[in-house]
Design an enzyme around this catalytic site. Structure first.
Site, PDB file in Angstrom:
ATOM      1  N   PHE A 112       0.874  -1.295   0.003  1.00 24.28           N
ATOM      2  CA  PHE A 112      -0.165   0.116   0.024  1.00 24.28           C
ATOM      3  C   PHE A 112       0.873   1.088   0.011  1.00 24.28           C
ATOM      4  O   PHE A 112       1.595   1.323   1.026  1.00 24.28           O
ATOM      5  CB  PHE A 112      -0.931   0.005   1.111  1.00 24.28           C
ATOM      6  CG  PHE A 112      -1.971   1.233   1.054  1.00 24.28           C
ATOM      7  CD1 PHE A 112      -3.186   1.190   0.347  1.00 24.28           C
ATOM      8  CD2 PHE A 112      -1.535   2.550   1.908  1.00 24.28           C
ATOM      9  CE1 PHE A 112      -3.795   2.166   0.330  1.00 24.28           C
ATOM     10  CE2 PHE A 112      -2.583   3.372   1.633  1.00 24.28           C
ATOM     11  CZ  PHE A 112      -3.900   3.245   0.795  1.00 24.28           C
ATOM     12  N   ASP A 167       9.123   2.316   1.674  1.00 23.75           N
ATOM     13  CA  ASP A 167       7.771   3.120   2.279  1.00 23.75           C
ATOM     14  C   ASP A 167       7.874   2.548   3.878  1.00 23.75           C
ATOM     15  O   ASP A 167       7.465   1.802   4.183  1.00 23.75           O
ATOM     16  CB  ASP A 167       6.645   2.458   1.519  1.00 23.75           C
ATOM     17  CG  ASP A 167       5.237   3.588   2.055  1.00 23.75           C
ATOM     18  OD1 ASP A 167       5.473   3.734   3.171  1.00 23.75           O
ATOM     19  OD2 ASP A 167       4.324   3.204   1.169  1.00 23.75           O
ATOM     20  N   LYS A 170       2.425   9.130   8.487  1.00 20.33           N
ATOM     21  CA  LYS A 170       1.561   8.666   9.733  1.00 20.33           C
ATOM     22  C   LYS A 170       2.005   9.143  11.127  1.00 20.33           C
ATOM     23  O   LYS A 170       1.435  10.280  11.658  1.00 20.33           O
ATOM     24  CB  LYS A 170       1.349   7.357   9.683  1.00 20.33           C
ATOM     25  CG  LYS A 170       0.649   6.833   8.443  1.00 20.33           C
ATOM     26  CD  LYS A 170      -0.067   5.619   8.743  1.00 20.33           C
ATOM     27  CE  LYS A 170      -1.465   5.251   7.644  1.00 20.33           C
ATOM     28  NZ  LYS A 170      -0.908   4.810   6.554  1.00 20.33           N
TER      29      LYS A 170
HETATM   30  C1  LIG Z   1      -1.347   5.063   4.994  1.00 19.76           C
HETATM   31  C2  LIG Z   1      -0.114   4.744   4.299  1.00 19.76           C
HETATM   32  C3  LIG Z   1       0.302   5.383   2.976  1.00 19.76           C
HETATM   33  C4  LIG Z   1      -0.461   6.494   2.496  1.00 19.76           C
HETATM   34  O1  LIG Z   1      -0.561   7.570   3.546  1.00 19.76           O
HETATM   35  P1  LIG Z   1      -1.597   8.845   3.301  1.00 19.76           P
HETATM   36  O2  LIG Z   1      -1.062   9.711   4.321  1.00 19.76           O
HETATM   37  O3  LIG Z   1      -2.857   8.221   3.663  1.00 19.76           O
HETATM   38  O4  LIG Z   1      -1.598   9.253   2.057  1.00 19.76           O
HETATM   39  C5  LIG Z   1       1.010   5.126   2.036  1.00 19.76           C
HETATM   40  N1  LIG Z   1       2.001   3.656   2.748  1.00 19.76           N
HETATM   41  C6  LIG Z   1       1.702   3.175   3.633  1.00 19.76           C
HETATM   42  C7  LIG Z   1       2.803   2.297   4.044  1.00 19.76           C
HETATM   43  C8  LIG Z   1       0.723   3.649   4.526  1.00 19.76           C
HETATM   44  O5  LIG Z   1       0.355   2.817   5.680  1.00 19.76           O
END
Ligand SMILES: *Cc1c(COP(=O)(O)O)cnc(C)c1O
Length: 413
Positions: free
Chosen positions: A136, A221, A250
């Site tokens: 994600f 990420d 986050k």
């Molecule tokens: C939540 C998340 C995102 C997206 O972040 P947003 O602030 O919602 O755009 C990207 N990568 C990972 C691994 C995430 O958990």
């Protein structure tokens, strides 16, 4: 307003991208209260955002002080909080020569990583990004394309080109996805949204070697696994590997919106004036919030607490899983990014826990994701374990009443 009224207003005026049930109005530490006065033990933390809990006094003070001093200046000007925050992140990253770029969300940080990799590769004919299935990375067009899940892509074609997919924890499949045009491989050290799936011990170091051999970038990420969530500052640090760059969001601002790219020396000076920008990125206010978060993690030794409490929570969850072997198969994760893996959908368990006053998150169908704040206490974990045990017992009885074998009772996948 009570929950019913809020829900009615929302239905009328909000584009229905979300389907909430509870209206939360106040938080403190690991507790939140809804609009009808009910208290909940918050084991979601705004999905790995509230790493130092709700309304930590140190962050409240930092934001209050800054909001009355200077909120925003635009990146046309220096603001001292930005290099101070960048220095702290660079030092904790362990990446030699690291530099940061600040933005406002995880998707934006990943979008920036993708741009950075493409600019780096632009004179080498390299532009493709290999990402993992079940990953994600966000909801912008480029990041939803990077996200290896059809459900976030359906209906949004044509998707940007230049992405290829491989299987997480499968070096061979990454090798097969790499072409002469590949610029980078983008991975989460621990897939959160995809179902709390940690990288296998050798996977990331072998991937690092592969990327070096092929002359391509390794990008991480760290939006969910970063900022202490796994008991180390960043998820990749559990694997003794350094990426070329990584993204954060986050937990960085503990609820104050801020994201970041942290780039090691190979990428630190690739973006030059004019290549990338955002109006709100790294405002004095956002950086003050993030600096307070880092100070709290340091002063309260929250990395150590995360490891300790994580181990304690895993132990308790394993005891519960052992009692329900028929439908709970595994406890997995690192630090306080944990998943209880069921053989049945996780939503009924999430709902039951909510009724009992605990927030958790059904993820990827059959996984109950648990993300308490990093300063959670043993007492709070005991409370949570009691509720999970109770909820599992009740669910077990309900499933048994429907069928002697829970996998045949219609709740199976
Ligand atoms: C939540 C998340 C995102 C997206 O972040 P947003 O602030 O919602 O755009 C990207 N990568 C990972 C691994 C995430 O958990």
């Amino acid at each position: 307003m009570k929950t019913g009224e809020i829900a009615k207003l929302q239905k009328e005026y909000l584009i229905p991208t979300y389907a909430p049930e509870l209206a939360l109005v106040e938080g403190s530490g690991t507790s939140v209260w809804d609009a009808d006065g009910n208290e909940y033990l918050d084991f979601i933390s705004g999905i790995a955002v509230l790493n130092i809990g709700h309304c930590h006094p140190k962050m409240v003070r930092a934001v209050q002080d800054q909001v009355g001093t200077l909120v925003h200046v635009s990146n046309l000007y220096y603001n001292e909080k930005q290099p101070l925050l960048a220095k702290a992140l660079a030092e904790h990253s362990g990446l030699p020569g690291a530099k940061c770029f600040f933005c406002n969300s995880g998707a934006e940080a990943n979008e920036g990583l993708i741009k950075l990799a493409r600019l780096w590769g632009s004179d080498k004919g390299k532009y493709e990004i290999v990402t993992m299935r079940q990953s994600f990375h966000g909801r912008t067009l480029a990041t939803l394309t990077a996200t290896g899940q059809e459900k976030v892509q359906t209906g949004f074609a044509p998707l940007p080109s230049g992405f290829a997919y491989a299987n997480f924890n499968d070096l061979r499949s990454i090798e097969e996805a790499i072409t002469p045009h590949t610029a980078a491989v983008l991975v989460e050290a621990l897939q959160g949204e995809g179902g709390v799936i940690p990288a296998e011990p050798e996977f990331l170091s072998n991937l690092r070697k592969l990327c070096d051999e092929r002359g391509i970038l390794l990008l991480c990420d760290e939006v969910q696994a970063g900022m202490g969530r796994t008991g180390r500052w960043f998820g990749f640090q559990n694997y003794d590997v350094l990426p070329d760059a990584f993204s954060l969001a986050k937990g960085l601002g503990n609820g104050f919106p801020i994201g970041a790219i942290v780039a090691g020396e190979s990428l630190a000076d690739v973006f030059q004036p004019g290549h990338h920008a955002t109006t709100f990125g790294g405002t004095p206010l956002a950086c003050a919030a993030a600096l307070a978060v880092i100070e709290v993690i340091e002063e309260e030794e929250l990395l150590a607490n995360t490891m300790m409490m994580g181990a304690y929570l895993v132990e308790g969850l394993c005891e519960i899983a052992a009692k329900h072997k028929k439908w709970i198969s595994e406890v997995r994760g690192i630090g306080l990014l944990l998943g209880l893996v069921l053989d049945v959908p996780a939503l009924p368990l999430q709902k039951k826990l909510q009724e009992k006053g605990m927030l958790s998150l059904a993820t990827a169908g059959n996984i109950l994701r648990l993300l308490p704040p990093l300063n959670v206490s043993q007492k709070e974990i005991d409370l949570a374990l009691g509720l999970v045990a109770e909820a599992c017992e009740e669910l077990h009885e309900e499933m048994a009443a429907q069928s002697p074998n829970p996998c045949e009772c219609g709740m199976g996948q």
